[in-house]
Scaffold this active site. Sequence first.
Site, short mmCIF file in Angstrom:
data_model
loop_
_atom_site.label_atom_id
_atom_site.label_comp_id
_atom_site.label_asym_id
_atom_site.label_seq_id
_atom_site.Cartn_x
_atom_site.Cartn_y
_atom_site.Cartn_z
N GLU A 79 -20.70 40.41 39.15
CA GLU A 79 -21.57 41.24 39.97
C GLU A 79 -21.52 40.71 41.44
O GLU A 79 -21.18 41.10 42.42
CB GLU A 79 -22.97 41.50 39.45
CG GLU A 79 -23.73 42.08 40.76
CD GLU A 79 -25.10 42.51 40.22
OE1 GLU A 79 -25.81 41.88 39.27
OE2 GLU A 79 -25.74 43.34 40.86
N ASP A 99 -22.65 40.15 34.40
CA ASP A 99 -23.58 40.35 35.21
C ASP A 99 -24.37 39.08 34.89
O ASP A 99 -25.20 38.99 33.71
CB ASP A 99 -24.46 41.74 34.97
CG ASP A 99 -25.51 41.77 36.28
OD1 ASP A 99 -25.62 40.78 36.83
OD2 ASP A 99 -26.04 42.86 36.12
N ILE A 101 -27.05 38.06 36.15
CA ILE A 101 -28.74 38.21 35.72
C ILE A 101 -28.92 39.65 35.86
O ILE A 101 -28.89 40.27 36.91
CB ILE A 101 -29.82 37.43 36.84
CG1 ILE A 101 -29.57 35.95 36.60
CG2 ILE A 101 -31.14 37.74 36.26
CD1 ILE A 101 -30.59 35.25 37.50
N ASP A 102 -28.87 40.40 34.75
CA ASP A 102 -29.20 41.83 34.71
C ASP A 102 -30.77 42.14 34.53
O ASP A 102 -31.48 41.59 33.58
CB ASP A 102 -28.23 42.58 33.61
CG ASP A 102 -28.57 44.00 34.09
OD1 ASP A 102 -28.35 44.52 35.14
OD2 ASP A 102 -28.98 44.80 32.85
N THR A 104 -32.46 41.77 37.78
CA THR A 104 -33.08 40.66 38.72
C THR A 104 -34.43 41.08 39.06
O THR A 104 -35.27 40.09 39.27
CB THR A 104 -32.08 40.87 39.81
OG1 THR A 104 -30.74 40.74 39.29
CG2 THR A 104 -32.40 39.80 40.83
N ASP A 246 -22.82 45.88 34.52
CA ASP A 246 -24.14 46.27 33.95
C ASP A 246 -23.94 46.79 32.62
O ASP A 246 -24.80 46.59 31.77
CB ASP A 246 -25.22 47.36 35.06
CG ASP A 246 -25.43 46.81 36.59
OD1 ASP A 246 -25.81 45.80 36.42
OD2 ASP A 246 -25.12 47.48 37.27
C1 IPD Z 1 -30.03 46.40 37.68
C2 IPD Z 1 -30.41 46.68 36.33
C3 IPD Z 1 -31.66 47.96 36.78
C4 IPD Z 1 -30.67 49.24 37.03
C5 IPD Z 1 -29.96 48.98 38.40
C6 IPD Z 1 -28.96 47.65 37.98
P1 IPD Z 1 -29.18 44.00 38.50
O1 IPD Z 1 -28.96 45.47 37.76
O2 IPD Z 1 -29.64 46.78 35.65
O3 IPD Z 1 -32.12 48.24 35.54
O4 IPD Z 1 -31.83 50.19 37.38
O5 IPD Z 1 -29.09 50.05 38.44
O6 IPD Z 1 -28.22 47.85 39.24
O7 IPD Z 1 -29.19 44.21 39.91
O8 IPD Z 1 -30.78 43.66 38.28
O9 IPD Z 1 -28.03 43.15 37.98
#
Ligand code: IPD
Length: 326
Positions: A79, A99, A101-102, A104, A246
Site C-alpha cells: 500500500e 497492506d 496496517i489495514d 488505519t 486490502d
Molecule cells: C481501508 C480499510 C477500510 C476500507 C477502505 C480501505 P486502510 O484500508 O480496509 O475498511 O473501507 O476501503 O482502504 O486504508 O486502512 O489500509
Amino acid sequence: MATVQLTPKDFSDLLEFSKSLAKSAGEVIRSGSKAILQDGAVDEKKNSVDLVTEWDVKVENLVKGEISKTYPDFKFIGEESYSSGDRPTLSDDPTFCVDPIDGTTNFVHGFPFACISIGFIYKRQPTIGVIYNPFLDQLYYALKGHGAFLEVPGYSNPLRLPISKARPLESLSQALLGVEWGSDRRASVIQKKANSFVRLAGDSKEVLGGKMVHSLRSMGSAALNYSTVAQGGLDSYWEIGCWPWDVCAGIVIALEAGCYVTGSKQYFLAHRDEEPLDLVDWDELLWGRKYIVIRAIADTATEKGRDTQRRLVEDFYNTVEEWDAE
Ligand code: IPD
C-alpha cells in the site's frame, strides 16, 4: 527473470515465513498504537478521512526488508510503496501483496480491529493469505488447496474455517452483512452508499426494494471483513474502493473456507458460472476496486450451496447501487 518454479515445500515455507512476519509486524503495530494514542502524527492522504501514519510506513518497510532478505527475487506490491498511476500488472513472478496496517482509521482511534495483511500471488493467482490482528491476537491463514485456519488464544490447535459447519442461508433477509463507508465521500458517492444501506436494511413495506437484513456491520478493515466472512461470523461483505493489498490475503482465506468471491456486478454477471475459480482473471478482479464475498452455505434439498451463493450475490447486486471508485 525466468519464471520461478515453487515446490510444495517452498509453499509451506512461504506460509510459515508469512505467519512469523505477520506476528513480528503485529508487535510493531501494537507499540505503534500505544504511541499514536499518546501523541502520534496522522497524515491525510486524499482527504481528511483517508489516513496514513508513520507506523504504516514503518511496518511496510519492516515487511519489505524481511521479504527482500529471504526472497530477494520476489516482487512486492504494498500500500505505502504504491504511487498512484503505476499499476503493476500481475506477472508469473512470485509477488507479495501487502497492506502493512489495514484498518488505519481503527488503529488511529484505538478501535481494536486493525491488522497486517500479507498476500502471496503465484502464477497470477492469490495463493497464500495471512492476516493478523495483534490487538486480539487472531491469526488467519490459508494456503491454496490446504484449507483456511484461525489461531486464537484459548485454543491449542488452529481452528479450521468456517468455525462451525456451513449453515443454510435462504435469503438476504436473514443475513448479517459487512459494508463500509470507506474514504470516498464525494456527494454523489456517499448518496449511493447511503441509498444502498437503506435498501439493504429497510423494510420492504415502506422502502422500495428493502431487504430488511438482520443488520449491517462496519468493521473498518477489508482484510478482517474477508476473514470474518470466512469464519462464518458475517454472511457477506461488499465494498467499492479497496485495493489489491486490502483484499488479496482475504480472498485466499475466503476461498479456502468455501466462500464465493467475485467483483463488480458486471464482473459477476460475466463470470458467474466459472468453476473452478482458478479460471478467474485475477488481474481484473484484484484491481477491479469492487469486491463482494459470501460465506460457505450448506446445500439444501432444493439448492446447492454454490447456487445459493450466486443467487444471493445477484439479489444483493439488484438491491445496491454502484459507482466508479476514485
Ligand atoms: C481501508 C480499510 C477500510 C476500507 C477502505 C480501505 P486502510 O484500508 O480496509 O475498511 O473501507 O476501503 O482502504 O486504508 O486502512 O489500509
